[in-house]
Design an enzyme around this catalytic site. Structure first.
Site, mmCIF file in Angstrom:
data_model
loop_
_atom_site.group_PDB
_atom_site.id
_atom_site.type_symbol
_atom_site.label_atom_id
_atom_site.label_comp_id
_atom_site.label_asym_id
_atom_site.label_seq_id
_atom_site.Cartn_x
_atom_site.Cartn_y
_atom_site.Cartn_z
ATOM 1 C CG PHE A 137 18.066 -7.023 10.551
ATOM 2 C CD1 PHE A 137 18.060 -7.235 9.382
ATOM 3 C CD2 PHE A 137 17.208 -6.494 11.333
ATOM 4 C CE1 PHE A 137 16.540 -6.979 8.820
ATOM 5 C CE2 PHE A 137 15.710 -6.265 10.913
ATOM 6 C CZ PHE A 137 15.705 -6.582 9.569
ATOM 7 C CG ASP A 222 19.510 -1.665 15.953
ATOM 8 O OD1 ASP A 222 18.539 -1.886 16.655
ATOM 9 O OD2 ASP A 222 19.772 -2.105 14.871
ATOM 10 C CE LYS A 251 12.341 -6.931 16.038
ATOM 11 N NZ LYS A 251 13.526 -6.310 15.406
#
Ligand code: PLP
Length: 399
Positions: A137, A222, A251
């Site tokens: 993702f 990532d 995040k």
């Protein structure tokens, strides 16, 4: 404000989410209160975002202070907080240069565009293949869903960006079979977060590094979810001892205030010459000031040591519950990003268990249909941790 209820969501919001029945109205530390005053222990940190808990005093103070100084001045001017934040990230990581954006997807979009442009600059247009992993993702822009390994997120939006190949995660032979001199980048999550909390093996990441070097492809990590202490190290690449060419973070970077970063080397960064890429909000002083404080706190060795201790406690607590409950086949992950895979009888029921946990006063996440995901604040207190585990155990006992 109480005229607004969960029913309002169904009336006025686009229905691309299915939020819980209760509405959180206030949070402090790892405790959240809903509209009725009921309290919840938060084992989600808003999907690994509020890593210092809700409204941490020292971060709130910085946010309030900067709010009175300067919020935004555009990238036609630089600003002090962005210079400080970039300097700290450069000092604490492999990176020599940083660019900021506002979300994980945008940081990955920048990373992928940079890899493509670097290949064009140094090798030519034929070097465009991007290798990614099944179930991965990387965000929700068209490029990042196409690079992500979950067709359910990328199908149905018309033509996709081309020359993207997906192979199984942790399978070096599969990468060897597709990587060649036309490959410009391999992008990987050191721990696949959304699709089940699956850690990469060290050999796999080392193997990717070697293959990328052999074919002059860039290795992109990532770390949008694994970054900023979540893995028990400042960034997960430090846990593995494998250094990427480009790293993305988002995040937890400003504990919930939107910001993301793309880190890279001086040489690679040169392919983003003035005007090649940009963003309106990226690198604004308000977000950067908050992120400076978060980076200062999380990068402390003592803080990271406590994350690793808490990780051990979390794994042990889940395994203890499982001794009698026999609900999980495995408990896996690093640091405070832990997945508990459900036994076959409960496959497909992760979301149902998350809902039930809410009824018992504990917020948890899922990672796909078969895995419960735990991502508490990195600084969750002993009391909140114990209370949350107790409530979770009660939920499990009720099954
Ligand atoms: C959450 C996430 C993203 C997307 O971040 P957004 O801020 O939602 O765009 C990308 N990659 C990983 C690994 C993530 O966990």
């Amino acid at each position: 404000m109480t005229q607004y209820t969960r029913a309002t969501f169904d009336q006025v919001l686009i229905q691309n989410y299915e939020p819980a029945d209760f509405i959180p109205v206030r949070g402090k530390g790892s405790t959240v209160w809903d509209q009725t005053g009921k309290d919840y222990i938060d084992f989600t940190s808003g999907v690994a975002v509020n890593s210092l808990g809700h409204c941490p005093d020292d971060v709130v103070e910085v946010l309030k202070r900067q709010a009175d100084i300067l919020w935004h001045s555009s990238n036609w001017f630089t600003n002090e907080p962005v210079l400080e934040l970039a300097s700290k990230l450069v000092e604490k990581t492999f990176a020599e240069r940083v660019m900021f954006a506002n979300s994980g997807a945008e940081a990955n979009e920048a990373a992928l565009k940079l890899a493509r442009r670097y290949a064009v600059d140094h090798f030519g247009y034929q070097k465009s293949k991007i290798i990614s992993f099944k179930q991965s993702f990387h965000g929700r822009t068209l490029f990042t869903v196409s690079v992500g390994g979950q067709p359910k997120y990328s199908d149905g939006f018309g033509p996709k960006p081309a020359d993207i190949v997906h192979v199984p995660f942790n399978d070096l032979a599969a990468v060897k079979a597709v990587i060649d001199d036309h490959t410009c980048a391999v992008i990987v999550e050191p721990i696949q977060g959304e699709s089940g909390v699956l850690p990469a093996t060290t050999e796999f990441l080392q193997g990717l590094r070697a293959l990328c070097d052999q074919h002059q492809a860039l290795l992109i990590f990532d770390e949008v979810q694994t970054g900023l202490g979540r893995s028990g190290e400042f960034f997960a690449y430090m846990h593995y001892g494998v250094i990427p060419d480009i790293l993305t973070s988002a995040k937890a970077l400003a504990n919930g205030f939107p910001i993301s970063a793309m880190l890279t080397t001086d040489k690679i960064s040169k392919s983003f010459a003035p005007g090649v890429h940009g963003t309106t909000f990226g690198g604004n002083p308000l977000a950067c000031a908050v992120a400076v404080k978060v980076v200062d706190i999380i990068s402390e060795p003592h803080f990271l040591q406590q994350v690793r201790q808490r990780s051990q406690q979390l794994i042990e607590a889940l395994e203890k519950i499982n001794e009698t409950a026999k609900l999980f086949t495995t408990v896996r992950g690093h640091g405070l990003l832990i997945g508990a895979e459900l036994v076959e009888q409960y496959h497909g029921k992760a979301a149902e268990l998350r809902k039930k946990a809410g009824e018992f006063g504990v917020m948890i996440l899922v990672a796909g249909p078969d895995v419960l995901r735990f991502a508490p604040a990195l600084n969750i207190s002993d009391e909140e941790f114990a209370l949350g585990m107790q409530r979770f155990a009660q939920m499990v006992a009720s099954l």
